[in-house]
Design a protein around this motif. Structure first.
Motif, PDB file in Angstrom:
ATOM      1  N   LYS A  13     -35.291 -60.789 -51.008  1.00 46.30           N
ATOM      2  CA  LYS A  13     -34.187 -59.839 -51.035  1.00 46.30           C
ATOM      3  C   LYS A  13     -33.003 -60.377 -50.245  1.00 46.30           C
ATOM      4  CE  LYS A  13     -36.930 -55.594 -51.477  1.00 46.30           C
ATOM      5  NZ  LYS A  13     -37.253 -54.282 -50.866  1.00 46.30           N
ATOM      6  N   ARG A  14     -31.826 -59.931 -50.614  1.00 46.99           N
ATOM      7  CA  ARG A  14     -30.609 -60.295 -49.898  1.00 46.99           C
ATOM      8  C   ARG A  14     -30.674 -59.799 -48.454  1.00 46.99           C
ATOM      9  NH1 ARG A  14     -25.161 -61.408 -50.854  1.00 46.99           N
ATOM     10  NH2 ARG A  14     -23.640 -60.185 -49.671  1.00 46.99           N
ATOM     11  N   GLU A  15     -31.156 -58.576 -48.291  1.00 48.38           N
ATOM     12  CA  GLU A  15     -31.252 -57.954 -46.969  1.00 48.38           C
ATOM     13  C   GLU A  15     -32.365 -56.935 -47.018  1.00 48.38           C
ATOM     14  OE1 GLU A  15     -27.638 -54.806 -47.666  1.00 48.38           O
ATOM     15  OE2 GLU A  15     -27.275 -56.953 -47.837  1.00 48.38           O
ATOM     16  N   LEU A  16     -32.793 -56.452 -45.854  1.00 50.32           N
ATOM     17  CA  LEU A  16     -33.826 -55.428 -45.803  1.00 50.32           C
ATOM     18  C   LEU A  16     -33.219 -54.050 -45.572  1.00 50.32           C
ATOM     19  CD1 LEU A  16     -36.572 -57.330 -43.774  1.00 50.32           C
ATOM     20  CD2 LEU A  16     -36.289 -57.144 -46.263  1.00 50.32           C
ATOM     21  N   GLU A  17     -32.332 -53.942 -44.591  1.00 54.72           N
ATOM     22  CA  GLU A  17     -31.654 -52.673 -44.329  1.00 54.72           C
ATOM     23  C   GLU A  17     -30.137 -52.832 -44.293  1.00 54.72           C
ATOM     24  OE1 GLU A  17     -33.571 -50.055 -41.245  1.00 54.72           O
ATOM     25  OE2 GLU A  17     -34.707 -51.902 -40.845  1.00 54.72           O
ATOM     26  N   PHE A  18     -29.662 -53.894 -43.656  1.00 49.72           N
ATOM     27  CA  PHE A  18     -28.232 -54.110 -43.483  1.00 49.72           C
ATOM     28  C   PHE A  18     -27.875 -55.534 -43.887  1.00 49.72           C
ATOM     29  CE2 PHE A  18     -29.178 -50.667 -40.560  1.00 49.72           C
ATOM     30  CZ  PHE A  18     -28.094 -49.807 -40.714  1.00 49.72           C
ATOM     31  N   ASN A  19     -26.634 -55.732 -44.259  1.00 51.52           N
ATOM     32  CA  ASN A  19     -26.124 -57.066 -44.566  1.00 51.52           C
ATOM     33  C   ASN A  19     -25.985 -57.840 -43.261  1.00 51.52           C
ATOM     34  OD1 ASN A  19     -24.660 -59.351 -45.267  1.00 51.52           O
ATOM     35  ND2 ASN A  19     -23.168 -58.257 -46.514  1.00 51.52           N
ATOM     36  N   LEU A  20     -26.868 -58.805 -43.046  1.00 54.43           N
ATOM     37  CA  LEU A  20     -26.857 -59.589 -41.815  1.00 54.43           C
ATOM     38  C   LEU A  20     -25.516 -60.263 -41.572  1.00 54.43           C
ATOM     39  CD1 LEU A  20     -28.284 -60.888 -39.378  1.00 54.43           C
ATOM     40  CD2 LEU A  20     -29.314 -62.543 -40.952  1.00 54.43           C
ATOM     41  N   ASN A  21     -24.830 -60.637 -42.638  1.00 54.60           N
ATOM     42  CA  ASN A  21     -23.567 -61.358 -42.475  1.00 54.60           C
ATOM     43  C   ASN A  21     -22.388 -60.432 -42.190  1.00 54.60           C
ATOM     44  OD1 ASN A  21     -22.518 -63.943 -42.248  1.00 54.60           O
ATOM     45  ND2 ASN A  21     -21.694 -63.945 -44.328  1.00 54.60           N
ATOM     46  N   ARG A  22     -22.659 -59.213 -41.774  1.00 49.94           N
ATOM     47  CA  ARG A  22     -21.625 -58.300 -41.278  1.00 49.94           C
ATOM     48  C   ARG A  22     -21.965 -57.807 -39.878  1.00 49.94           C
ATOM     49  NH1 ARG A  22     -20.203 -60.364 -45.069  1.00 49.94           N
ATOM     50  NH2 ARG A  22     -19.263 -59.590 -47.002  1.00 49.94           N
ATOM     51  N   LEU A  23     -22.854 -58.527 -39.190  1.00 51.82           N
ATOM     52  CA  LEU A  23     -23.357 -58.015 -37.911  1.00 51.82           C
ATOM     53  C   LEU A  23     -23.104 -58.961 -36.738  1.00 51.82           C
ATOM     54  CD1 LEU A  23     -26.763 -56.436 -39.040  1.00 51.82           C
ATOM     55  CD2 LEU A  23     -24.604 -55.278 -38.568  1.00 51.82           C
ATOM     56  N   PHE A  24     -22.137 -59.889 -36.902  1.00 53.94           N
ATOM     57  CA  PHE A  24     -21.841 -60.812 -35.811  1.00 53.94           C
ATOM     58  C   PHE A  24     -20.634 -60.333 -35.003  1.00 53.94           C
ATOM     59  CE2 PHE A  24     -24.453 -63.139 -38.807  1.00 53.94           C
ATOM     60  CZ  PHE A  24     -25.392 -63.705 -37.947  1.00 53.94           C
ATOM     61  N   CYS A  25     -20.198 -61.159 -34.060  1.00 54.84           N
ATOM     62  CA  CYS A  25     -19.098 -60.771 -33.155  1.00 54.84           C
ATOM     63  C   CYS A  25     -19.426 -59.478 -32.410  1.00 54.84           C
ATOM     64  CB  CYS A  25     -17.785 -60.628 -33.914  1.00 54.84           C
ATOM     65  SG  CYS A  25     -17.212 -62.160 -34.664  1.00 54.84           S
ATOM     66  N   GLY A  26     -20.685 -59.333 -32.041  1.00 50.40           N
ATOM     67  CA  GLY A  26     -21.103 -58.173 -31.254  1.00 50.40           C
ATOM     68  C   GLY A  26     -21.496 -56.963 -32.060  1.00 50.40           C
ATOM     69  N   ALA A  27     -21.321 -57.007 -33.393  1.00 52.25           N
ATOM     70  CA  ALA A  27     -21.674 -55.846 -34.219  1.00 52.25           C
ATOM     71  C   ALA A  27     -23.165 -55.543 -34.175  1.00 52.25           C
ATOM     72  CB  ALA A  27     -21.220 -56.072 -35.665  1.00 52.25           C
ATOM     73  N   TRP A  28     -23.978 -56.511 -33.746  1.00 51.73           N
ATOM     74  CA  TRP A  28     -25.419 -56.285 -33.641  1.00 51.73           C
ATOM     75  C   TRP A  28     -25.748 -55.212 -32.597  1.00 51.73           C
ATOM     76  CZ3 TRP A  28     -23.351 -61.170 -32.213  1.00 51.73           C
ATOM     77  CH2 TRP A  28     -23.233 -61.369 -30.834  1.00 51.73           C
ATOM     78  N   GLN A  29     -24.804 -54.912 -31.724  1.00 50.31           N
ATOM     79  CA  GLN A  29     -25.036 -53.913 -30.675  1.00 50.31           C
ATOM     80  C   GLN A  29     -25.011 -52.482 -31.212  1.00 50.31           C
ATOM     81  OE1 GLN A  29     -21.918 -54.829 -27.916  1.00 50.31           O
ATOM     82  NE2 GLN A  29     -22.809 -56.780 -27.284  1.00 50.31           N
ATOM     83  N   GLN A  30     -24.627 -52.324 -32.476  1.00 49.86           N
ATOM     84  CA  GLN A  30     -24.439 -50.984 -33.034  1.00 49.86           C
ATOM     85  C   GLN A  30     -25.651 -50.484 -33.810  1.00 49.86           C
ATOM     86  OE1 GLN A  30     -20.811 -51.384 -35.301  1.00 49.86           O
ATOM     87  NE2 GLN A  30     -19.697 -52.219 -33.547  1.00 49.86           N
TER      88      GLN A  30
END
Length: 342
Positions: free
Chosen positions: A103-120
């Motif tokens: 699959k492209r992703e499981l829950e979220f698009n990993l390639n939109r979660l950098f620059c600190g977005a992983w904290q959300q």
């Protein structure tokens, strides 16, 4: 001792939770370290005076298999000693659990979660983005020299331009002509210059670490075992040159032999009813005339303004709030030259 001797990808896909640190010496004298799931650092025995810190990542989306298989092949040659490197390498297999699920992703698009977005959030993707960013930070801190990052992908749909690169938008920093020439040697003859900050992996490395970084699209998504890796021969040859030699002169950019685009805007999915006014198999870079109806969202038309413009990465099924497509406008050679530095 490493828990594998070859074909790391097969080991990774059957041991996706085995994060035990391991290291060994390669036949070429380099040291290899398995620093975590899908993350390996290779350090030359003798660092060159002009060493580069090079990050190669693939599989940020789990079903984009061609670059994953290519990266595994490169690693295999390093393990066997038929390939060497003069530069420290960080090899990242981005999203192993999504690879296993095909699959492209499981829950979220990993390639939109950098620059600190992983904290959300605390999904697998949020945790993975934090891991990848941490390994990258440690790697760049550990090794001096020019920082490079090539994040390798394949696209969901076909494309007018089979291979293309996306250059992150870094204000006040011209794009490096030598890097654009390198992309041409890799068989990439189409470049999109982004128009704003994003939360992609390549933007993260460029904005946070000052790396020369690109998202590189290398064809269309296919299942494992169904890729023709000969289509990546130019990329393969160029990256092997890059890591084998202390310096490589990539020559001049051939502006006339490349397609240059400026990203002008994004279409964001704000409502469930977003619907594009074209077929699901429309190729990336299909051009639309000024005033053409692209989509309807919440009963309102989305039209091309200041056209013609081409559509790239259209996907009406992304999560609410995410980018559903980008619009790009062809650039003249003069416009492209204005964005670059020697």
């Amino acid at each position: 001792m490493l828990p594998f001797t070859s074909d790391y990808l097969s080991y990774l896909l059957t041991h996706p939770n085995d994060s035990e640190y391991a290291k060994a010496e390669l036949p070429g004298g380099e040291q290899i370290e398995l620093i975590g799931v899908g993350a390996l650092v290779i350090t030359p025995k003798h660092l060159a005076n002009h060493c580069k810190a090079i990050v190669l990542s693939a599989g940020i989306h789990g079903n984009e298999t061609a670059p994953i298989e290519w990266l595994n092949q490169l690693l295999d040659d390093l393990l066997k000693g038929t390939q060497s490197t003069r530069h420290p390498l960080l090899l990242l297999f981005g999203h192993p659990n999504a690879m296993i699920a095909a699959k492209r992703e499981l829950e979220f698009n990993l390639n939109r979660l950098f620059c600190g977005a992983w904290q959300q959030g605390n999904s697998q993707e949020h945790q993975r983005a934090a891991q990848l960013a941490s390994w990258m930070a440690d790697f760049y801190q550990r090794f001096d020299g020019e920082r490079l990052h090539y994040d390798l992908h394949t696209a969901i749909r076909g494309s007018v331009h089979e291979k293309f690169a996306v250059a992150p938008f870094i204000p006040q920093r011209p794009h490096n002509v030598s890097q654009l020439a390198f992309l041409q040697h890799c068989g990439v003859h189409c470049v999109l210059f982004y128009h704003q900050s994003t939360q992609t992996f390549s933007y993260h490395s460029a904005a946070v670490h000052g790396a020369e970084a690109f998202t590189v699209e290398l064809g269309q998504v296919k299942p494992f075992g169904h890729n023709d890796l000969s289509k990546l021969d130019a990329l393969d040859n160029s990256i092997r040159q890059l890591i084998t030699h202390a310096r490589v002169d990539w020559g001049n950019v051939s502006y006339k032999d490349c397609h240059w685009y400026q990203v002008t805007e994004e279409i964001i999915r704000h409502h469930e009813d977003l619907a594009f006014n074209f077929a699901d198999d429309l190729a990336n870079f299909t051009e639309f005339a000024d005033g053409a109806l692209l989509a309807i969202q919440a009963g309102e038309p989305i039209l091309v303004s200041d056209g013609p413009k081409a559509v790239v990465f259209p996907n009406a099924k992304v999560a609410i709030g995410q980018r559903a497509a980008i619009l790009v406008k062809a650039m003249s050679i003069a416009q492209c030259q204005h964005l670059t530095k020697q």
